[in-house]
Design a protein around this motif. Structure first.
Motif, short mmCIF file in Angstrom:
data_model
loop_
_atom_site.label_atom_id
_atom_site.label_comp_id
_atom_site.label_asym_id
_atom_site.label_seq_id
_atom_site.Cartn_x
_atom_site.Cartn_y
_atom_site.Cartn_z
N SER A 18 -30.80 28.59 -21.27
CA SER A 18 -29.41 28.76 -21.71
C SER A 18 -28.39 28.84 -20.58
CB SER A 18 -29.30 30.02 -22.58
OG SER A 18 -29.69 31.17 -21.86
N ARG A 19 -28.86 28.81 -19.33
CA ARG A 19 -27.92 28.90 -18.22
C ARG A 19 -28.52 28.24 -16.98
NH1 ARG A 19 -27.98 35.38 -17.99
NH2 ARG A 19 -28.19 34.99 -20.23
N SER A 20 -27.66 27.96 -16.00
CA SER A 20 -28.14 27.35 -14.77
C SER A 20 -28.80 28.40 -13.89
CB SER A 20 -26.96 26.72 -14.02
OG SER A 20 -26.11 27.72 -13.48
N PHE A 21 -29.56 27.95 -12.92
CA PHE A 21 -30.24 28.88 -12.03
C PHE A 21 -29.24 29.75 -11.28
CE2 PHE A 21 -32.26 29.85 -7.87
CZ PHE A 21 -33.29 30.66 -8.34
N ARG A 22 -28.11 29.18 -10.90
CA ARG A 22 -27.10 29.93 -10.16
C ARG A 22 -26.52 31.07 -11.00
NH1 ARG A 22 -24.98 24.58 -8.34
NH2 ARG A 22 -25.73 24.24 -6.22
N GLU A 23 -26.59 30.94 -12.30
CA GLU A 23 -26.03 31.96 -13.19
C GLU A 23 -27.01 33.08 -13.50
OE1 GLU A 23 -22.89 29.40 -15.90
OE2 GLU A 23 -25.03 29.19 -16.32
N VAL A 24 -28.27 32.89 -13.17
CA VAL A 24 -29.30 33.89 -13.46
C VAL A 24 -29.24 35.01 -12.41
CG1 VAL A 24 -31.77 34.33 -13.67
CG2 VAL A 24 -30.79 32.21 -14.57
N LYS A 25 -29.29 36.24 -12.88
CA LYS A 25 -29.30 37.41 -12.01
C LYS A 25 -30.63 38.17 -12.17
CE LYS A 25 -25.00 36.49 -11.06
NZ LYS A 25 -24.67 35.79 -9.79
N VAL A 26 -31.00 38.88 -11.14
CA VAL A 26 -32.22 39.68 -11.21
C VAL A 26 -32.14 40.68 -12.35
CG1 VAL A 26 -33.59 41.43 -10.01
CG2 VAL A 26 -32.82 39.39 -8.77
N THR A 27 -30.97 41.27 -12.54
CA THR A 27 -30.81 42.24 -13.64
C THR A 27 -31.06 41.58 -15.00
OG1 THR A 27 -28.42 41.79 -13.58
CG2 THR A 27 -29.22 43.76 -12.41
N ASP A 28 -30.66 40.31 -15.13
CA ASP A 28 -30.90 39.59 -16.39
C ASP A 28 -32.39 39.39 -16.63
OD1 ASP A 28 -28.12 39.28 -16.70
OD2 ASP A 28 -28.12 37.41 -15.57
N SER A 30 -37.38 46.76 -14.75
CA SER A 30 -36.24 47.07 -13.90
C SER A 30 -36.11 46.09 -12.74
CB SER A 30 -36.38 48.48 -13.34
OG SER A 30 -37.46 48.53 -12.42
N PRO A 31 -34.91 45.98 -12.15
CA PRO A 31 -34.75 45.14 -10.95
C PRO A 31 -35.68 45.56 -9.82
CG PRO A 31 -32.61 45.66 -11.88
CD PRO A 31 -33.61 46.50 -12.63
N ALA A 32 -35.92 46.86 -9.70
CA ALA A 32 -36.82 47.34 -8.65
C ALA A 32 -38.22 46.75 -8.84
CB ALA A 32 -36.87 48.86 -8.66
N THR A 33 -38.65 46.65 -10.07
CA THR A 33 -39.96 46.07 -10.35
C THR A 33 -39.98 44.60 -9.98
OG1 THR A 33 -40.35 47.63 -12.17
CG2 THR A 33 -41.65 45.61 -12.16
N PHE A 34 -38.90 43.89 -10.27
CA PHE A 34 -38.81 42.48 -9.89
C PHE A 34 -39.06 42.34 -8.39
CE2 PHE A 34 -36.54 38.91 -8.08
CZ PHE A 34 -36.85 37.86 -8.93
N TYR A 35 -38.39 43.16 -7.59
CA TYR A 35 -38.50 43.05 -6.14
C TYR A 35 -39.84 43.51 -5.59
CZ TYR A 35 -33.60 41.72 -5.86
OH TYR A 35 -32.41 41.05 -5.98
N GLN A 36 -40.66 44.13 -6.43
CA GLN A 36 -42.02 44.44 -6.01
C GLN A 36 -42.86 43.17 -5.89
OE1 GLN A 36 -43.90 47.31 -8.56
NE2 GLN A 36 -42.31 48.85 -8.27
N TYR A 37 -42.47 42.14 -6.64
CA TYR A 37 -43.25 40.90 -6.69
C TYR A 37 -42.56 39.70 -6.06
CZ TYR A 37 -45.74 43.77 -10.04
OH TYR A 37 -46.41 44.81 -10.63
N PHE A 38 -41.23 39.72 -6.03
CA PHE A 38 -40.49 38.57 -5.53
C PHE A 38 -39.38 39.02 -4.59
CE2 PHE A 38 -41.81 37.59 -9.95
CZ PHE A 38 -42.72 36.58 -9.67
N PRO A 39 -39.38 38.54 -3.35
CA PRO A 39 -38.30 38.89 -2.43
C PRO A 39 -36.95 38.34 -2.87
CG PRO A 39 -40.23 38.10 -1.24
CD PRO A 39 -40.46 37.80 -2.68
N SER A 40 -36.98 37.25 -3.65
CA SER A 40 -35.73 36.62 -4.08
C SER A 40 -35.94 35.89 -5.39
CB SER A 40 -35.25 35.63 -3.02
OG SER A 40 -36.13 34.51 -2.96
N LEU A 41 -34.84 35.44 -5.99
CA LEU A 41 -34.92 34.63 -7.21
C LEU A 41 -35.65 33.33 -6.94
CD1 LEU A 41 -31.33 35.16 -8.65
CD2 LEU A 41 -33.46 35.71 -9.82
N GLU A 42 -35.43 32.76 -5.76
CA GLU A 42 -36.09 31.50 -5.42
C GLU A 42 -37.61 31.64 -5.39
OE1 GLU A 42 -31.94 31.01 -4.39
OE2 GLU A 42 -33.37 32.62 -3.98
N ASP A 43 -38.10 32.81 -5.00
CA ASP A 43 -39.55 33.02 -4.98
C ASP A 43 -40.12 33.05 -6.40
OD1 ASP A 43 -40.39 33.51 -2.08
OD2 ASP A 43 -38.65 34.80 -2.28
#
Length: 211
Positions: free
Chosen positions: A38-48, A56-69
């Motif tokens: 429903s949106r472009s990659f540039r529009e996606v946020k870690v919080t989303d 949580s965003p903190a959990t995301f960063y446990q596995y991925f340093p960035s959205l690109e990863d």
């Protein structure tokens, strides 16, 4: 999409991810895939992504340093699924008719439609010069280009074939992928069937046996 991870996964902190961690990581990748519908990659946020995955965003960063990863994991899944295209164009056009080539074109378009959200994101990052996604796109195109190149190589003595088979196959594969990506936007130039028949004609004209 459901990109399953089969190899050992190491978290950002260096720990090997266990079964529960793998499920959490996978839910984050699935959430990214869902949001890309429903949106472009540039529009996606870690919080989303975290919200969609129920974490949580903190959990995301446990596995991925960035959205690109995270996108790279999704891209790897798409490339793996792209293996279903291996051999689709092997015999397309060799009999001199459009039937086999049209079936191959339809298979390619079906794959692109099924993965259009992830492919759009891969194309965006590849266009920005990110080598991870340039490689992913090249691997996808090679599933189409390699069998075309092999078929063309059999016609090296054909005077009509002035271009190098590998380069010509890559050009044709890129054209097919671009047409699949922008099929809706090409409606002004002809119907869906006319577009696909025209592509099948190009494939047949280029790779049919000269015997």
């Amino acid at each position: 999409m459901n990109p399953r991870t089969t190899s050992t996964v190491v978290a950002v902190d260096g720990r090997i991810a266990g079964p529960r961690a793998l499920v959490t990581r996978q839910s984050l990748v699935d959430a990214l895939a869902h949001l890309l519908d429903s949106r472009s990659f540039r529009e996606v946020k870690v919080t989303d992504i975290a919200r969609d995955a129920g974490t949580s965003p903190a959990t995301f960063y446990q596995y991925f340093p960035s959205l690109e990863d995270a996108l790279q994991v999704l891209a790897a899944h798409v490339v793996q699924q792209g293996r279903t295209l291996d051999g689709v164009f092997t015999d397309a056009g060799k009999d001199g008719t459009l039937t086999g080539a049209r079936e191959a074109v339809d298979r390619l378009f079906g794959f692109w439609a099924a993965h259009k959200a992830a492919l759009r994101a891969i194309d965006t990052k590849a266009a920005e010069g990110d080598e991870r996604f340039v490689q992913a796109r090249n691997l996808l195109l090679s599933a189409v280009a390699q069998p075309l190149s092999d078929a063309m190589a059999q016609r090296r003595t054909d005077a009509a074939l002035s271009a190098h088979p590998k380069a010509l196959a890559g050009t044709l594969a890129t054209l097919l992928a671009s047409a699949a990506t922008h099929e809706g936007g090409l409606a002004a130039w002809g119907s869906r069937d006319e577009l696909r028949d025209s592509l099948a004609y190009l494939v047949t004209s280029t790779v049919k046996s000269s015997r």
